[in-house]
Design an enzyme around this catalytic site. Structure first.
Site, PDB file in Angstrom:
ATOM      1  N   GLN A   1      19.974 -36.817 -13.957  1.00  0.00           N
ATOM      2  CA  GLN A   1      19.367 -36.010 -15.028  1.00  0.00           C
ATOM      3  C   GLN A   1      17.861 -35.917 -14.818  1.00  0.00           C
TER       4      GLN A   1
ATOM      5  N   GLU B   1       7.473  -5.429 -14.241  1.00  0.00           N
ATOM      6  CA  GLU B   1       6.117  -5.631 -13.706  1.00  0.00           C
ATOM      7  C   GLU B   1       6.148  -5.878 -12.209  1.00  0.00           C
TER       8      GLU B   1
HETATM    9  C1  LIG Z   1      14.236 -16.487 -27.691  1.00  0.00           C
HETATM   10  C2  LIG Z   1      13.418 -15.480 -26.964  1.00  0.00           C
HETATM   11  C3  LIG Z   1      12.115 -16.064 -26.522  1.00  0.00           C
HETATM   12  C4  LIG Z   1      11.538 -15.394 -25.317  1.00  0.00           C
HETATM   13  C5  LIG Z   1      10.413 -16.223 -24.781  1.00  0.00           C
HETATM   14  C6  LIG Z   1       9.959 -15.747 -23.429  1.00  0.00           C
HETATM   15  C7  LIG Z   1       9.595 -14.264 -23.475  1.00  0.00           C
HETATM   16  C8  LIG Z   1       9.363 -13.673 -22.126  1.00  0.00           C
HETATM   17  C9  LIG Z   1       8.050 -14.017 -21.620  1.00  0.00           C
HETATM   18  C10 LIG Z   1       6.930 -13.383 -21.978  1.00  0.00           C
HETATM   19  C11 LIG Z   1       6.888 -12.288 -22.960  1.00  0.00           C
HETATM   20  C12 LIG Z   1       5.714 -11.354 -22.717  1.00  0.00           C
HETATM   21  C13 LIG Z   1       5.544 -11.013 -21.227  1.00  0.00           C
HETATM   22  C14 LIG Z   1       4.584  -9.918 -21.041  1.00  0.00           C
HETATM   23  C15 LIG Z   1       5.222  -8.619 -21.431  1.00  0.00           C
HETATM   24  C16 LIG Z   1       5.924  -8.023 -20.273  1.00  0.00           C
HETATM   25  C17 LIG Z   1       6.452  -6.655 -20.594  1.00  0.00           C
HETATM   26  C18 LIG Z   1       6.901  -6.039 -19.333  1.00  0.00           C
HETATM   27  C19 LIG Z   1       7.054  -4.573 -19.477  1.00  0.00           C
HETATM   28  C20 LIG Z   1       7.302  -4.035 -18.098  1.00  0.00           C
HETATM   29  C21 LIG Z   1       6.486  -3.095 -17.606  1.00  0.00           C
HETATM   30  C22 LIG Z   1       6.742  -2.577 -16.270  1.00  0.00           C
HETATM   31  O1  LIG Z   1       7.645  -2.967 -15.582  1.00  0.00           O
HETATM   32  S1  LIG Z   1       5.579  -1.437 -15.784  1.00  0.00           S
HETATM   33  C23 LIG Z   1       6.102  -0.905 -14.205  1.00  0.00           C
HETATM   34  C24 LIG Z   1       5.971  -2.003 -13.181  1.00  0.00           C
HETATM   35  N1  LIG Z   1       6.175  -1.433 -11.894  1.00  0.00           N
HETATM   36  C25 LIG Z   1       5.774  -2.045 -10.782  1.00  0.00           C
HETATM   37  O2  LIG Z   1       5.293  -3.173 -10.791  1.00  0.00           O
HETATM   38  C26 LIG Z   1       5.931  -1.247  -9.513  1.00  0.00           C
HETATM   39  C27 LIG Z   1       5.779  -2.116  -8.280  1.00  0.00           C
HETATM   40  N2  LIG Z   1       5.308  -1.303  -7.156  1.00  0.00           N
HETATM   41  C28 LIG Z   1       3.966  -1.277  -6.826  1.00  0.00           C
HETATM   42  O3  LIG Z   1       3.129  -1.919  -7.417  1.00  0.00           O
HETATM   43  C29 LIG Z   1       3.598  -0.401  -5.633  1.00  0.00           C
HETATM   44  O4  LIG Z   1       4.553   0.614  -5.488  1.00  0.00           O
HETATM   45  C30 LIG Z   1       3.518  -1.230  -4.328  1.00  0.00           C
HETATM   46  C31 LIG Z   1       2.345  -2.147  -4.440  1.00  0.00           C
HETATM   47  C32 LIG Z   1       4.778  -2.038  -4.123  1.00  0.00           C
HETATM   48  C33 LIG Z   1       3.395  -0.295  -3.133  1.00  0.00           C
HETATM   49  O5  LIG Z   1       2.192   0.419  -3.288  1.00  0.00           O
HETATM   50  P1  LIG Z   1       1.904   1.657  -2.309  1.00  0.00           P
HETATM   51  O6  LIG Z   1       0.630   2.244  -2.730  1.00  0.00           O
HETATM   52  O7  LIG Z   1       3.094   2.555  -2.270  1.00  0.00           O
HETATM   53  O8  LIG Z   1       1.819   1.107  -0.840  1.00  0.00           O
HETATM   54  P2  LIG Z   1       1.077  -0.085  -0.105  1.00  0.00           P
HETATM   55  O9  LIG Z   1       0.741   0.439   1.240  1.00  0.00           O
HETATM   56  O10 LIG Z   1       1.932  -1.294  -0.168  1.00  0.00           O
HETATM   57  O11 LIG Z   1      -0.320  -0.376  -0.864  1.00  0.00           O
HETATM   58  C34 LIG Z   1      -1.454   0.391  -0.516  1.00  0.00           C
HETATM   59  C35 LIG Z   1      -2.671  -0.513  -0.580  1.00  0.00           C
HETATM   60  O12 LIG Z   1      -2.895  -0.839  -1.953  1.00  0.00           O
HETATM   61  C36 LIG Z   1      -2.935  -2.247  -2.113  1.00  0.00           C
HETATM   62  N3  LIG Z   1      -2.400  -2.523  -3.427  1.00  0.00           N
HETATM   63  C37 LIG Z   1      -1.143  -2.310  -3.831  1.00  0.00           C
HETATM   64  N4  LIG Z   1      -1.000  -2.674  -5.123  1.00  0.00           N
HETATM   65  C38 LIG Z   1      -2.220  -3.109  -5.534  1.00  0.00           C
HETATM   66  C39 LIG Z   1      -2.713  -3.619  -6.771  1.00  0.00           C
HETATM   67  N5  LIG Z   1      -1.912  -3.754  -7.830  1.00  0.00           N
HETATM   68  N6  LIG Z   1      -4.012  -3.961  -6.828  1.00  0.00           N
HETATM   69  C40 LIG Z   1      -4.801  -3.849  -5.734  1.00  0.00           C
HETATM   70  N7  LIG Z   1      -4.405  -3.376  -4.520  1.00  0.00           N
HETATM   71  C41 LIG Z   1      -3.116  -3.013  -4.453  1.00  0.00           C
HETATM   72  C42 LIG Z   1      -2.103  -2.802  -0.982  1.00  0.00           C
HETATM   73  O13 LIG Z   1      -2.425  -4.148  -0.717  1.00  0.00           O
HETATM   74  C43 LIG Z   1      -2.497  -1.853   0.133  1.00  0.00           C
HETATM   75  O14 LIG Z   1      -3.784  -2.245   0.565  1.00  0.00           O
HETATM   76  P3  LIG Z   1      -4.208  -2.004   2.088  1.00  0.00           P
HETATM   77  O15 LIG Z   1      -3.178  -2.697   2.930  1.00  0.00           O
HETATM   78  O16 LIG Z   1      -4.186  -0.512   2.253  1.00  0.00           O
HETATM   79  O17 LIG Z   1      -5.571  -2.612   2.198  1.00  0.00           O
HETATM   80  C1  LIG Z   2      13.268  -5.262 -19.432  1.00  0.00           C
HETATM   81  C2  LIG Z   2      12.526  -4.257 -18.604  1.00  0.00           C
HETATM   82  C3  LIG Z   2      11.390  -3.648 -19.126  1.00  0.00           C
HETATM   83  C4  LIG Z   2      10.711  -2.679 -18.392  1.00  0.00           C
HETATM   84  N1  LIG Z   2       9.619  -2.056 -18.955  1.00  0.00           N
HETATM   85  C5  LIG Z   2       9.002  -1.072 -18.255  1.00  0.00           C
HETATM   86  C6  LIG Z   2       7.890  -0.370 -18.842  1.00  0.00           C
HETATM   87  O1  LIG Z   2       7.485  -0.633 -19.970  1.00  0.00           O
HETATM   88  N2  LIG Z   2       7.315   0.629 -18.124  1.00  0.00           N
HETATM   89  C7  LIG Z   2       7.736   0.968 -16.864  1.00  0.00           C
HETATM   90  O2  LIG Z   2       7.180   1.892 -16.268  1.00  0.00           O
HETATM   91  N3  LIG Z   2       8.775   0.307 -16.268  1.00  0.00           N
HETATM   92  C8  LIG Z   2       9.408  -0.694 -16.944  1.00  0.00           C
HETATM   93  N4  LIG Z   2      10.458  -1.373 -16.368  1.00  0.00           N
HETATM   94  C9  LIG Z   2      10.918  -0.973 -15.034  1.00  0.00           C
HETATM   95  C10 LIG Z   2      10.542  -1.999 -14.003  1.00  0.00           C
HETATM   96  O3  LIG Z   2       9.162  -1.967 -13.767  1.00  0.00           O
HETATM   97  C11 LIG Z   2      11.305  -1.728 -12.704  1.00  0.00           C
HETATM   98  O4  LIG Z   2      12.674  -1.898 -12.958  1.00  0.00           O
HETATM   99  C12 LIG Z   2      10.846  -2.691 -11.622  1.00  0.00           C
HETATM  100  O5  LIG Z   2       9.563  -2.319 -11.181  1.00  0.00           O
HETATM  101  C13 LIG Z   2      11.817  -2.747 -10.448  1.00  0.00           C
HETATM  102  O6  LIG Z   2      11.914  -1.475  -9.854  1.00  0.00           O
HETATM  103  P1  LIG Z   2      13.358  -0.835  -9.574  1.00  0.00           P
HETATM  104  O7  LIG Z   2      14.128  -0.910 -10.831  1.00  0.00           O
HETATM  105  O8  LIG Z   2      13.123   0.455  -8.923  1.00  0.00           O
HETATM  106  O9  LIG Z   2      14.013  -1.844  -8.540  1.00  0.00           O
HETATM  107  P2  LIG Z   2      14.387  -1.527  -6.995  1.00  0.00           P
HETATM  108  O10 LIG Z   2      13.134  -1.436  -6.201  1.00  0.00           O
HETATM  109  O11 LIG Z   2      15.322  -0.380  -6.964  1.00  0.00           O
HETATM  110  O12 LIG Z   2      15.111  -2.897  -6.662  1.00  0.00           O
HETATM  111  C14 LIG Z   2      16.460  -2.939  -6.216  1.00  0.00           C
HETATM  112  C15 LIG Z   2      16.514  -3.869  -5.019  1.00  0.00           C
HETATM  113  O13 LIG Z   2      15.825  -3.256  -3.923  1.00  0.00           O
HETATM  114  C16 LIG Z   2      14.947  -4.172  -3.318  1.00  0.00           C
HETATM  115  N5  LIG Z   2      13.829  -3.474  -2.696  1.00  0.00           N
HETATM  116  C17 LIG Z   2      13.190  -2.387  -3.169  1.00  0.00           C
HETATM  117  N6  LIG Z   2      12.219  -1.992  -2.320  1.00  0.00           N
HETATM  118  C18 LIG Z   2      12.244  -2.847  -1.275  1.00  0.00           C
HETATM  119  C19 LIG Z   2      11.482  -2.989  -0.067  1.00  0.00           C
HETATM  120  N7  LIG Z   2      10.488  -2.153   0.246  1.00  0.00           N
HETATM  121  N8  LIG Z   2      11.786  -4.015   0.772  1.00  0.00           N
HETATM  122  C20 LIG Z   2      12.777  -4.879   0.458  1.00  0.00           C
HETATM  123  N9  LIG Z   2      13.553  -4.802  -0.665  1.00  0.00           N
HETATM  124  C21 LIG Z   2      13.268  -3.798  -1.509  1.00  0.00           C
HETATM  125  C22 LIG Z   2      14.490  -5.045  -4.473  1.00  0.00           C
HETATM  126  O14 LIG Z   2      14.004  -6.305  -3.993  1.00  0.00           O
HETATM  127  C23 LIG Z   2      15.786  -5.204  -5.275  1.00  0.00           C
HETATM  128  O15 LIG Z   2      16.536  -6.276  -4.733  1.00  0.00           O
HETATM  129  C24 LIG Z   2      11.163  -2.339 -17.098  1.00  0.00           C
HETATM  130  C25 LIG Z   2      12.292  -2.962 -16.559  1.00  0.00           C
HETATM  131  C26 LIG Z   2      12.977  -3.920 -17.305  1.00  0.00           C
HETATM  132  C27 LIG Z   2      14.200  -4.577 -16.714  1.00  0.00           C
END
Ligand SMILES: CCCCCCCC/C=C\CCCCCCCCC/C=C/C(=O)SCCNC(=O)CCNC(=O)[C@H](O)C(C)(C)COP(=O)(O)OP(=O)(O)OC[C@H]1O[C@@H](n2cnc3c(N)ncnc32)[C@H](O)[C@@H]1OP(=O)(O)O
Ligand SMILES: Cc1cc2nc3c(=O)[nH]c(=O)nc-3n(C[C@H](O)[C@H](O)[C@H](O)COP(=O)(O)OP(=O)(O)OC[C@H]3O[C@@H](n4cnc5c(N)ncnc54)[C@H](O)[C@@H]3O)c2cc1C
Length: 560
Positions: free
Chosen positions: A226, A320
């Site tokens: 545990q 995120e």
């Molecule tokens: C009983 C219940 C109790 C519960 C208790 C617990 C509760 C839970 C816990 C906490 C609660 C509260 C938590 C907080 C709230 C959360 C709410 C979440 C709501 C969700 C929102 C979302 O999901 S928003 C959407 C999110 N989406 C993503 O994150 C998309 C991910 N993809 C990307 O970011 C980009 O597509 C990616 C970076 C993967 C690719 O970028 P891209 O431009 O296509 O290509 P790349 O060549 O890789 O990058 C170019 C260049 O840019 C640099 N770079 C990339 N990203 C960044 C960055 N963010 N900042 C700075 N620079 C960046 C990258 O390094 C490259 O640089 P160089 O190589 O060119 O120098």
């Molecule tokens: C509860 C919840 C709240 C959310 N809230 C918001 C919000 O407020 N606003 C908003 O804009 N979005 C929101 N989202 C969306 C969220 O940001 C996306 O679902 C998240 O960024 C993952 O992207 P996707 O769904 O396209 O996953 P995908 O990229 O389709 O992932 C599917 C699989 O593909 C793999 N994969 C994808 N790309 C690659 C790669 N290049 N190389 C290797 N593996 C790869 C991943 O690892 C994963 O295993 C929310 C999602 C959830 C579940």
């Protein structure tokens, strides 16, 4: 996320106009980036924003089914506005993804505006814990917005339709996600500490087996198994708290630098927020499930608080930024750093250790006894050597591929592990730094030192393969680390309950009959059971329709 998006990507004028409305809840906003067809790949988003110079407007449109906005929290029913991420098109050219403020619903009667179709995307994982959030779907049919609703801090479109890129890195478009990722790390610690508080307190009152001559049975918290499952999670809760505090400092520092156009730490902020978000959320989600199992059958009851905590928490591994996608971002930056080592450019920040490449590639761990593992210098160097050697190995393997991108793709599983090793080094480093500080309270520092060593040696034990494969440790040194871990568990045991009481959660906040502060669990479990709606009738609904006919029929058959 609506507010930080406007703060980060809006001009001063746009902030002055929109933020007060949001702060006063005169509008409710959401962050509409993800689409049905794209989430991780932001540059693949399909929603369009086409500038119309005739009317000085952008036309927002969903050209395909997959361009439907999908997932944004608050979008389905609550929000009146959204920051919408769309492809900016002007003068016939696509300039990629930009943010736009779009009104979705009337402020008079909350009905969707013309051209806007929106709703909730439906039920989600678990017993509905996240169903209190109206994650939504949104489609646009040529909706027009004024040009000044394009967020214009990073780039602009002139009245004539000319695209102008400001002299800021285009990655600032991703700034909102960086902000939320750093907050998620602190939240990982909160969620994990809740689960650990429940599991430790319950393990202290639960007794099973071990009774001698009718005496009391053994507290399950005294079982080594545990402890070996639970105390690393307790240590992780503290580790994530301290690294989350540091990350908040880093984020604040980067934000201040951005104000004076110093972009030197932007990459470090991206790597640390992305990597720490990925590692802490994955560990926390696994840990909450482990805490449920540590509570035996009662952990599966909703009244334990653990099933809902798990159901609400696990999307943190996806939202995120999917954790694998984010760790591959860290891996890209690691490979870039390794490639620069020969150029003489000294790595800085959390990559600084890579500058010691000559030493770390050939260093021999000096641990000879189990107690040696209590020396933070030995722990630090072992973690640095593991992380660097894994990164260099990946870089060498990629270098043998026909091209870098192909090599990166082929080696991405190994790169993932190298990224985790780098992030775990950061967590260990920040814990060691924390316990080196002056810490008030009698004996508190010693307890935190124990937890720091538990976190480090447990992580080393769990990833021993990395340390052995890279030659960072010998099998003997790995065995000594495990031996020391067992001694540390014995030191944590007497203070385990105090270490979770220190989170100072009220019973209400904890929401768990197993984690009650008074430990009076069995009466609370029994009392809670009778609240179940099924117990509103002594004879269950459905008896007369289903059970009685079945019982009667079987009785008749048995008499034949
Ligand atoms: C009983 C219940 C109790 C519960 C208790 C617990 C509760 C839970 C816990 C906490 C609660 C509260 C938590 C907080 C709230 C959360 C709410 C979440 C709501 C969700 C929102 C979302 O999901 S928003 C959407 C999110 N989406 C993503 O994150 C998309 C991910 N993809 C990307 O970011 C980009 O597509 C990616 C970076 C993967 C690719 O970028 P891209 O431009 O296509 O290509 P790349 O060549 O890789 O990058 C170019 C260049 O840019 C640099 N770079 C990339 N990203 C960044 C960055 N963010 N900042 C700075 N620079 C960046 C990258 O390094 C490259 O640089 P160089 O190589 O060119 O120098
Ligand atoms: C509860 C919840 C709240 C959310 N809230 C918001 C919000 O407020 N606003 C908003 O804009 N979005 C929101 N989202 C969306 C969220 O940001 C996306 O679902 C998240 O960024 C993952 O992207 P996707 O769904 O396209 O996953 P995908 O990229 O389709 O992932 C599917 C699989 O593909 C793999 N994969 C994808 N790309 C690659 C790669 N290049 N190389 C290797 N593996 C790869 C991943 O690892 C994963 O295993 C929310 C999602 C959830 C579940």
């Amino acid at each position: 996320m609506f507010v930080p998006a406007i703060k980060g990507q809006g001009t001063e004028e746009q902030q002055k106009k929109w933020l007060p409305l949001a702060y006063k809840f005169q509008i409710i906003g959401c962050y509409a980036q993800t689409e049905l067809g794209h989430g991780s790949n932001v540059q693949g988003l399909e929603t369009t924003a086409t500038f119309d110079p005739m009317t000085d407007e952008f036309v927002i449109h969903s050209p395909t089914l997959t361009s439907s906005k999908w997932w944004p929290g608050g979008l389905g029913k609550a929000s009146t506005h959204a920051v919408v991420y769309a492809r900016l098109i002007t003068e016939g050219k696509d300039y990629g993804i930009h943010g736009f403020i779009v009104q979705l619903r009337s402020l008079e009667d909350h009905s969707p505006l013309p051209g806007v179709t929106l709703g909730d995307i439906g039920g989600k994982f678990g017993s509905g814990a996240y169903n209190s959030m109206d994650n939504g779907v949104l489609r646009f049919d040529h909706v027009r917005i004024p040009r000044d609703q394009m967020l214009m801090r990073l780039s602009q479109v002139t009245r004539e339709g000319k695209y102008v890129q400001s002299d800021v890195p285009k990655q600032l478009l991703y700034g909102t996600m960086v902000y939320v990722r750093q907050s998620i790390v602190a939240d990982a610690s909160k969620a994990l500490s809740r689960a650990v508080c429940i599991a430790v307190r319950y393990s202290a009152i639960r007794k099973q087996f071990g009774s001698q001559d009718g005496g009391p049975e053994t507290q399950v918290l005294n079982y080594r198994t545990q402890q070996s499952r639970l105390f690393p999670l307790l240590a992780s809760a503290y580790a994530f708290r301290f690294v989350g505090d540091w990350l908040n400092w880093l984020y604040t520092d980067v934000t201040q630098k951005l104000e004076v156009k110093d972009y030197s730490t932007l990459q470090e902020a991206h790597a640390c927020t992305a990597g720490l978000k990925a590692v802490t959320t994955s560990a926390t989600a696994d840990a909450i499930e482990e805490c449920r199992k540590l509570c035996g059958g009662h952990g599966y009851l909703n009244s334990s608080g653990l099933p809902e905590l798990f159901a609400v928490y696990v999307p943190a591994c996806t939202y995120e930024g999917d954790n694998v996608v984010l760790l591959l971002q860290v891996a890209r930056i690691l490979m870039k750093t390794v490639s620069q080592l020969t150029s003489g450019k000294q790595p800085v920040g959390t990559m600084a250790y890579m500058g010691k490449v000559q030493h770390l590639m050939q260093s021999k761990c000096a641990v000879k006894t189990a107690e040696d593992w209590l020396n933070p210098a030995f722990i630090q160097e072992a973690f640095e050597a593991r992380a660097l050697r894994m990164a260099v190995n990946c870089a060498q393997n990629i270098g043998q591929a026909s091209n870098q991108e192909e090599g990166f793709y082929e080696r991405s599983p190994d790169l993932l592990e190298a990224a985790v090793a780098h992030i775990q080094l950061i967590i260990v480093t920040k814990f060691i730094e924390k316990v080196h500080q002056d810490i008030p309270g009698h004996g508190v520092k010693e307890q935190l030192q124990n937890l720091c060593n538990v976190y480090a040696l447990y992580t080393l034990h769990k990833h021993l393969g990395d340390f052995l494969a890279t030659g960072s440790l010998t099998p003997k040194q790995g065995a000594l680390a495990n031996e020391q871990l067992g001694k540390l568990y014995a030191q944590v045991r007497p203070n385990a309950v105090a270490l979770v009481d220190a989170f100072n959660y009220t019973d209400h906040y904890l929401g768990s009959v197993l984690g009650r502060y008074d430990g009076n669990v069995y009466p609370a479990l029994y009392e809670e059971a009778w609240k179940d709606p099924l117990n509103e009738t002594v004879v269950p609904e459905g008896y007369h329709e289903y059970l009685r006919p079945l019982l009667k029929q079987q009785l008749k058959l048995s008499r034949l």
